[in-house]
Design a protein around this motif. Structure first.
Motif, short mmCIF file in Angstrom:
data_model
loop_
_atom_site.label_atom_id
_atom_site.label_comp_id
_atom_site.label_asym_id
_atom_site.label_seq_id
_atom_site.Cartn_x
_atom_site.Cartn_y
_atom_site.Cartn_z
N ALA A 123 0.86 -1.27 0.12
CA ALA A 123 0.01 0.05 0.04
C ALA A 123 0.79 1.35 0.18
N GLY A 124 1.93 1.42 0.50
CA GLY A 124 2.80 2.58 0.79
C GLY A 124 3.29 2.97 -0.46
N SER A 125 3.46 2.40 -1.54
CA SER A 125 3.71 2.61 -2.94
C SER A 125 2.67 2.83 -3.73
N LEU A 126 1.47 2.91 -3.38
CA LEU A 126 0.33 3.00 -4.28
C LEU A 126 -0.49 4.45 -3.95
N SER A 127 -1.42 4.82 -5.16
CA SER A 127 -2.16 6.02 -4.55
C SER A 127 -3.31 5.44 -3.95
N ASP A 128 -4.30 6.53 -3.46
CA ASP A 128 -5.43 6.18 -2.81
C ASP A 128 -6.27 5.48 -3.82
N GLU A 129 -6.22 5.71 -4.97
CA GLU A 129 -7.24 4.80 -5.97
C GLU A 129 -6.84 3.23 -6.02
N GLY A 130 -5.41 2.94 -5.70
CA GLY A 130 -4.98 1.63 -5.86
C GLY A 130 -5.18 0.98 -4.41
N ILE A 131 -5.20 1.75 -3.43
CA ILE A 131 -5.64 1.16 -2.16
C ILE A 131 -7.28 0.80 -2.07
N THR A 132 -7.97 1.71 -2.67
CA THR A 132 -9.35 1.47 -2.71
C THR A 132 -9.92 0.18 -3.64
N THR A 133 -8.96 0.23 -4.85
CA THR A 133 -9.39 -1.03 -5.60
C THR A 133 -9.07 -2.22 -4.93
N PHE A 134 -7.95 -2.26 -4.37
CA PHE A 134 -7.39 -3.57 -3.55
C PHE A 134 -8.50 -3.61 -2.39
N SER A 135 -8.60 -2.76 -1.70
CA SER A 135 -9.73 -3.07 -0.77
C SER A 135 -11.07 -3.57 -0.93
N ASP A 168 3.04 -2.02 -15.30
CA ASP A 168 1.86 -1.56 -15.75
C ASP A 168 1.09 -1.15 -14.49
N GLU A 169 -0.10 -0.44 -14.90
CA GLU A 169 -0.99 0.09 -13.83
C GLU A 169 -2.36 -0.22 -14.21
N SER A 170 -3.41 -0.57 -13.35
CA SER A 170 -4.74 -0.90 -13.67
C SER A 170 -5.32 -0.14 -12.35
N ALA A 171 -6.33 0.86 -12.58
CA ALA A 171 -7.27 1.26 -11.30
C ALA A 171 -6.22 1.46 -10.06
N GLY A 172 -5.15 2.09 -10.31
CA GLY A 172 -4.10 2.48 -9.23
C GLY A 172 -3.34 1.36 -8.80
N LEU A 173 -3.55 0.29 -9.20
CA LEU A 173 -2.51 -0.91 -9.08
C LEU A 173 -1.39 -1.19 -9.72
N VAL A 174 -0.31 -1.12 -9.38
CA VAL A 174 0.81 -1.05 -10.07
C VAL A 174 1.45 -2.59 -10.02
N TYR A 175 1.56 -3.14 -11.02
CA TYR A 175 2.16 -4.39 -11.05
C TYR A 175 3.09 -4.93 -12.30
N GLN A 176 3.70 -6.12 -12.08
CA GLN A 176 4.78 -6.75 -13.00
C GLN A 176 4.08 -7.90 -13.40
#
Length: 157
Positions: A27-39, A133-141
């Motif tokens: 979570a520390g490396s993501l935007s609020d959008e990414g945290i909300t998406t994951f939640s 890449d990134e999707s809905a605020g989630l950054v991934y490999q």
């Protein structure tokens, strides 16, 4: 430790494991959008819906306590792999992954790995298969494992 399919009474424990691990390592490396998406993805009702669909969700249980979870989407994609933070690096992830891969419906299984988990997936035999890449605020490999060539890597202790 036993590996078994997720049951409805496990949902709160699985949500807690995913959120605890995510908040500590990703979570520390993501935007609020990414945290909300994951939640939203890790919510009990979201897990329940996927459990009733085509996704295989397995849990690792020891002494009647759930210590980890893995989700295999459509028999071809690892959608979740989380271990209790205090139980990480004890082989639980490897056992869950090996169990999930035995249900794979394709020779190539993919994962959209959080950047903090890339090294772990490489140890399991996955290789990078594209750019970050990134999707809905989630950054991934993007990563993949070819089971016919790489299964031995996953099997090693």
């Amino acid at each position: 430790m036993i590996i078994r399919k997720l049951e409805e009474e496990d949902l709160e424990a699985v949500n807690a494991i995913c959120m605890d691990s995510f908040l500590q390592s990703v979570a520390g490396s993501l935007s609020d959008e990414g945290i909300t998406t994951f939640s939203n993805i890790a919510a009990c009702d979201a897990f329940l819906g996927r459990m009733k669909g085509d996704n295989l969700i397995l849990v690792a249980e020891s002494d009647e306590k759930i210590e980890g979870v893995i989700e295999l989407k459509e028999g071809r994609h690892i959608a979740m792999l989380f271990i209790l933070p205090e139980r990480q690096k004890n082989g639980i992830g490897r056992k869950l992954l090996l169990s999930a891969l035995s249900y794979a419906k394709t020779e190539t299984v993919t994962v959209s790995a959080s950047l903090s988990s890339v090294t772990a997936y490489e140890k399991y035999g996955f290789e990078r298969s594209g750019e970050v890449d990134e999707s809905a605020g989630l950054v991934y490999q993007p990563m993949e494992i070819k089971l016919n060539e790489r299964q031995a890597c996953v099997l090693q202790p």
